[in-house]
Design a protein around this motif. Structure first.
Motif, short mmCIF file in Angstrom:
data_model
loop_
_atom_site.label_atom_id
_atom_site.label_comp_id
_atom_site.label_asym_id
_atom_site.label_seq_id
_atom_site.Cartn_x
_atom_site.Cartn_y
_atom_site.Cartn_z
N THR A 98 -8.21 8.30 0.43
CA THR A 98 -8.46 6.87 0.67
C THR A 98 -7.15 6.11 0.86
OG1 THR A 98 -10.47 7.02 -0.69
CG2 THR A 98 -9.57 4.83 -0.27
N ILE A 99 -6.17 6.36 -0.01
CA ILE A 99 -4.91 5.63 0.08
C ILE A 99 -4.15 6.00 1.35
CG2 ILE A 99 -2.68 5.25 -1.02
CD1 ILE A 99 -4.97 3.89 -2.42
N VAL B 84 0.84 -1.20 0.00
CA VAL B 84 0.00 0.00 0.00
C VAL B 84 0.87 1.25 0.00
CG1 VAL B 84 -1.81 1.25 1.25
CG2 VAL B 84 -1.85 -1.23 1.17
N LEU C 47 -5.93 4.38 4.29
CA LEU C 47 -5.68 2.94 4.30
C LEU C 47 -4.27 2.62 4.77
CD1 LEU C 47 -6.83 0.15 3.58
CD2 LEU C 47 -5.97 0.47 1.25
N TYR C 48 -3.29 3.39 4.30
CA TYR C 48 -1.91 3.15 4.72
C TYR C 48 -1.74 3.42 6.21
CZ TYR C 48 3.19 3.32 4.71
OH TYR C 48 4.51 3.09 4.98
N LEU D 295 -4.09 3.22 8.61
CA LEU D 295 -4.76 2.18 9.39
C LEU D 295 -4.01 0.86 9.33
CD1 LEU D 295 -8.51 2.88 8.50
CD2 LEU D 295 -7.28 3.51 10.58
N LEU D 296 -3.49 0.50 8.14
CA LEU D 296 -2.75 -0.75 8.02
C LEU D 296 -1.41 -0.67 8.76
CD1 LEU D 296 -3.37 -1.82 4.32
CD2 LEU D 296 -4.33 -2.81 6.40
#
Length: 240
Positions: free
Chosen positions: A117-118, A97, A121-122, A124-125
């Motif tokens: 969004t990216i 990601v 996401l990065y 949270l991951l």
């Protein structure tokens, strides 16, 4: 007697003087030639931000996953928590990601839905990878301490180990398909130590990635700063 004295001209009285004229470019631009330009993407050790953390996450995750599969090959009955290849795979996904983030324009203030969004996401991951790596370190450290007190005996094609050999009710760990007990007390013991180191470093990298993203988005932590204007206004009221 009939001559009139000439008076000197007043300063600034003539039209078109240099002091009174204001360039239109300064009025329109506000004196900032770089107004409206996009901010340069942040760098980390000379690299564009997600590159270095993503490379470190990929290297550490791959090494942790490989060690996990090697530890699982020592015996078919090694518990899953003692072979944390799952933590390495999770960190590798986070790094992928991060590489996707290199394909978009990274800005502290998101301008498109794709950027938001990216980045979310990065973030949270990376937080999930941090938690998973800490969990893997805890499991490996617990088993590592237990194995320092193991007393093992080879029975048929398995290795049976006890933490306390004198306790008849003590827990017995059976490692099937182990060629020799030294592979359990030596090789698996070393793998657990390496897993602790790799997952601890991966957790630090994930934490650093989360911190850098938070700092680039909000610049500073605003804890307690809001009380200062209130104190300043109260001081001015007392002085009046």
């Amino acid at each position: 007697m009939g001559k009139k004295e000439k008076k000197p001209p007043r300063a600034g009285g003539q039209k078109g003087s240099g002091s009174a004229a204001v360039p239109k470019e300064e009025e329109e631009g506000g004196g900032d030639p770089k107004a409206g330009a996009e901010e340069a993407p942040p760098t980390c050790c000379g690299c564009r931000f997600p590159l270095l953390p993503a490379l470190l996450q990929l290297a550490l995750g791959s090494a942790a996953a490989a060690l996990g599969f090697l530890a699982a090959a020592v015996s078919s009955s090694v518990p899953l928590r003692d072979t944390p290849h799952w933590a390495g795979i999770c960190v590798c996904v986070v790094s992928l990601v991060g590489f996707v983030m290199l394909c978009i324009s990274y800005q502290p203030d998101e301008k498109t839905c794709m950027q938001f969004t990216i980045k979310l996401l990065y973030f949270l991951l990376s937080a999930l990878g941090l938690a998973v790596c800490v969990l893997a370190v805890a499991f490996a450290a617990h088993r590592y301490v237990q194995m320092t007190h193991f007393t093992c005996d080879a029975v048929l094609e398995s290795c049976r180990c006890k933490v306390d050999a004198e306790d008849p009710l003590g827990r017995t760990f059976v490692y099937r398909d182990a060629a020799d007990c030294s592979s359990v007390t030596g090789t698996l013991h070393l793998y657990l130590l390496l897993q602790m180191v790799l997952n601890a470093v991966a957790a630090v990298v994930c934490l650093a990635a989360c911190f850098v993203m938070w700092k680039h988005r909000y610049q500073v932590f605003y804890v307690g700063v809001r009380f200062y204007p209130l104190r300043a206004t109260q001081g001015q009221q007392h002085k009046v």
